[in-house]
Design a protein around this motif. Structure first.
Motif, mmCIF file in Angstrom:
data_model
loop_
_atom_site.group_PDB
_atom_site.id
_atom_site.type_symbol
_atom_site.label_atom_id
_atom_site.label_comp_id
_atom_site.label_asym_id
_atom_site.label_seq_id
_atom_site.Cartn_x
_atom_site.Cartn_y
_atom_site.Cartn_z
ATOM 1 N N THR A 138 0.852 -1.186 0.000
ATOM 2 C CA THR A 138 0.000 0.000 0.000
ATOM 3 C C THR A 138 0.887 1.235 0.000
ATOM 4 O O THR A 138 1.782 1.367 0.841
ATOM 5 C CB THR A 138 -0.921 0.008 1.232
ATOM 6 O OG1 THR A 138 -1.723 -1.176 1.209
ATOM 7 C CG2 THR A 138 -1.812 1.232 1.239
ATOM 8 N N GLU A 139 0.628 2.146 -0.959
ATOM 9 C CA GLU A 139 1.453 3.336 -1.113
ATOM 10 C C GLU A 139 0.569 4.568 -1.256
ATOM 11 O O GLU A 139 -0.459 4.529 -1.927
ATOM 12 C CB GLU A 139 2.339 3.203 -2.344
ATOM 13 C CG GLU A 139 3.196 4.421 -2.610
ATOM 14 C CD GLU A 139 4.092 4.243 -3.816
ATOM 15 O OE1 GLU A 139 5.188 3.691 -3.643
ATOM 16 O OE2 GLU A 139 3.673 4.643 -4.913
ATOM 17 N N VAL A 140 0.995 5.674 -0.622
ATOM 18 C CA VAL A 140 0.295 6.957 -0.704
ATOM 19 C C VAL A 140 1.295 8.002 -1.183
ATOM 20 O O VAL A 140 2.413 8.078 -0.677
ATOM 21 C CB VAL A 140 -0.272 7.373 0.673
ATOM 22 C CG1 VAL A 140 -0.959 8.725 0.593
ATOM 23 C CG2 VAL A 140 -1.219 6.314 1.213
ATOM 24 N N THR A 141 0.884 8.811 -2.171
ATOM 25 C CA THR A 141 1.699 9.939 -2.619
ATOM 26 C C THR A 141 0.842 11.195 -2.579
ATOM 27 O O THR A 141 -0.382 11.129 -2.670
ATOM 28 C CB THR A 141 2.256 9.741 -4.050
ATOM 29 O OG1 THR A 141 1.160 9.658 -4.965
ATOM 30 C CG2 THR A 141 3.105 8.487 -4.145
ATOM 31 N N GLY A 142 1.489 12.340 -2.465
ATOM 32 C CA GLY A 142 0.778 13.611 -2.438
ATOM 33 C C GLY A 142 1.733 14.738 -2.135
ATOM 34 O O GLY A 142 2.906 14.516 -1.823
ATOM 35 N N SER A 143 1.244 15.963 -2.203
ATOM 36 C CA SER A 143 2.073 17.135 -1.912
ATOM 37 C C SER A 143 2.477 17.162 -0.444
ATOM 38 O O SER A 143 3.611 17.467 -0.105
ATOM 39 C CB SER A 143 1.325 18.419 -2.259
ATOM 40 O OG SER A 143 1.082 18.481 -3.638
ATOM 41 N N VAL A 144 1.519 16.858 0.427
ATOM 42 C CA VAL A 144 1.776 16.777 1.868
ATOM 43 C C VAL A 144 1.099 15.516 2.384
ATOM 44 O O VAL A 144 -0.092 15.299 2.152
ATOM 45 C CB VAL A 144 1.227 18.002 2.635
ATOM 46 C CG1 VAL A 144 1.483 17.859 4.129
ATOM 47 C CG2 VAL A 144 1.827 19.287 2.102
ATOM 48 N N ILE A 145 1.859 14.686 3.063
ATOM 49 C CA ILE A 145 1.325 13.456 3.648
ATOM 50 C C ILE A 145 1.627 13.503 5.140
ATOM 51 O O ILE A 145 2.765 13.708 5.541
ATOM 52 C CB ILE A 145 1.981 12.202 3.040
ATOM 53 C CG1 ILE A 145 1.810 12.179 1.522
ATOM 54 C CG2 ILE A 145 1.423 10.929 3.674
ATOM 55 C CD1 ILE A 145 2.727 11.198 0.820
ATOM 56 N N THR A 146 0.602 13.320 5.961
ATOM 57 C CA THR A 146 0.779 13.282 7.412
ATOM 58 C C THR A 146 0.389 11.896 7.890
ATOM 59 O O THR A 146 -0.733 11.446 7.649
ATOM 60 C CB THR A 146 -0.071 14.349 8.122
ATOM 61 O OG1 THR A 146 0.258 15.637 7.579
ATOM 62 C CG2 THR A 146 0.179 14.345 9.613
ATOM 63 N N HIS A 147 1.324 11.215 8.554
ATOM 64 C CA HIS A 147 1.050 9.891 9.095
ATOM 65 C C HIS A 147 1.092 9.965 10.613
ATOM 66 O O HIS A 147 2.090 10.398 11.188
ATOM 67 C CB HIS A 147 2.060 8.860 8.587
ATOM 68 C CG HIS A 147 1.797 7.503 9.154
ATOM 69 N ND1 HIS A 147 0.729 6.739 8.757
ATOM 70 C CD2 HIS A 147 2.432 6.799 10.117
ATOM 71 C CE1 HIS A 147 0.729 5.618 9.451
ATOM 72 N NE2 HIS A 147 1.756 5.628 10.277
ATOM 73 N N TYR A 148 -0.013 9.573 11.258
ATOM 74 C CA TYR A 148 -0.115 9.538 12.710
ATOM 75 C C TYR A 148 0.270 8.142 13.165
ATOM 76 O O TYR A 148 -0.472 7.181 12.927
ATOM 77 C CB TYR A 148 -1.531 9.906 13.151
ATOM 78 C CG TYR A 148 -1.903 11.308 12.740
ATOM 79 C CD1 TYR A 148 -1.621 12.388 13.561
ATOM 80 C CD2 TYR A 148 -2.520 11.553 11.515
ATOM 81 C CE1 TYR A 148 -1.946 13.685 13.180
ATOM 82 C CE2 TYR A 148 -2.845 12.850 11.117
ATOM 83 C CZ TYR A 148 -2.555 13.899 11.956
ATOM 84 O OH TYR A 148 -2.869 15.178 11.571
ATOM 85 N N LEU A 149 1.438 8.012 13.791
ATOM 86 C CA LEU A 149 2.013 6.704 14.073
ATOM 87 C C LEU A 149 1.161 5.859 15.012
ATOM 88 O O LEU A 149 0.915 4.686 14.724
ATOM 89 C CB LEU A 149 3.436 6.862 14.623
ATOM 90 C CG LEU A 149 4.484 7.141 13.551
ATOM 91 C CD1 LEU A 149 4.442 8.544 13.018
ATOM 92 C CD2 LEU A 149 5.852 6.811 14.069
ATOM 93 N N ALA A 150 0.706 6.402 16.126
ATOM 94 C CA ALA A 150 -0.054 5.610 17.099
ATOM 95 C C ALA A 150 -1.400 5.165 16.548
ATOM 96 O O ALA A 150 -1.875 4.076 16.871
ATOM 97 C CB ALA A 150 -0.252 6.412 18.388
ATOM 98 N N GLU A 151 -2.007 5.983 15.705
ATOM 99 C CA GLU A 151 -3.322 5.670 15.152
ATOM 100 C C GLU A 151 -3.240 4.851 13.872
ATOM 101 O O GLU A 151 -4.265 4.374 13.390
ATOM 102 C CB GLU A 151 -4.081 6.958 14.843
ATOM 103 C CG GLU A 151 -4.305 7.854 16.035
ATOM 104 C CD GLU A 151 -4.884 9.189 15.609
ATOM 105 O OE1 GLU A 151 -5.700 9.226 14.672
ATOM 106 O OE2 GLU A 151 -4.502 10.205 16.217
ATOM 107 N N ALA A 152 -2.058 4.737 13.283
ATOM 108 C CA ALA A 152 -1.886 4.091 11.977
ATOM 109 C C ALA A 152 -2.854 4.733 10.970
ATOM 110 O O ALA A 152 -3.537 4.063 10.208
ATOM 111 C CB ALA A 152 -2.090 2.587 12.066
#
Length: 178
Positions: A138-152
């Motif tokens: 699974t891959e996500v691309t974009g201008s800005v990507i925010t990943h919240y680690l604890a919430e996945a």
């Protein structure tokens, strides 16, 4: 006894310089950045520590490891609060990278020209400059990507002033068919 050659003296000075930077990084990692029982290991070609400002700047093949996370780049700024606890890390590179090894033996990865890791409030990774974030297939691309680690949880955005849109690719070939 013959005196050491110029080349040997120069190599000795370079080695002493690298040892000095390594010792400085070990001291900083042990005192200023370790928190929550998680030691931080940091290596770089050079370091500029501004303790009064709460910022350290590392240049050249920078590698930061904290527990199960690794961040790499060519330029890294590490910010701490008044208690000298880690607040955030800003990194640049071609590409800058992030890797998190999870307890279930999966890994999360990111790469971009720039990214920032926030240690709290909530813990998250912000990827900028046309980066990508992936876990497995699974891959996500974009201008800005925010990943919240604890919430996945991952939030991707595109900007109105560019043509890049958010893209998500999910490989479901391993999923069971109902």
């Amino acid at each position: 006894m013959t005196p050491p050659s110029k080349a040997l003296r120069a190599r000795s000075r370079r080695l002493n310089g690298h040892l000095g930077v390594s010792l400085l990084l070990v001291l900083l990692a042990g005192s200023a950045l370790a928190q929550n029982g998680e030691a931080i290991e940091l290596s770089a070609d050079s370091a500029d520590v501004r303790e009064a400002e709460g910022v350290s700047i590392y240049r050249g093949n920078v590698v930061l490891t904290r527990a199960n996370k690794q961040i790499t780049g060519s330029l890294m700024r590490v910010y701490t609060n008044e208690q000298r606890e880690l607040e955030r890390i800003e990194v640049e590179g071609t590409p800058a990278t992030f890797r998190e090894k999870r307890p279930d033996d999966t890994s999360r990865h990111a790469e971009a020209e720039r990214m920032a890791y926030f240690a709290s409030g909530p813990e998250r990774l912000v990827i900028r400059g046309g980066g990508r974030f992936w876990q497995g297939d699974t891959e996500v691309t974009g201008s800005v990507i925010t990943h919240y680690l604890a919430e996945a949880r991952t939030v991707a955005e595109s900007h109105a002033d560019d043509d890049e849109r958010v893209s998500v690719t999910v490989d479901s070939t391993d999923a069971e068919t109902p």
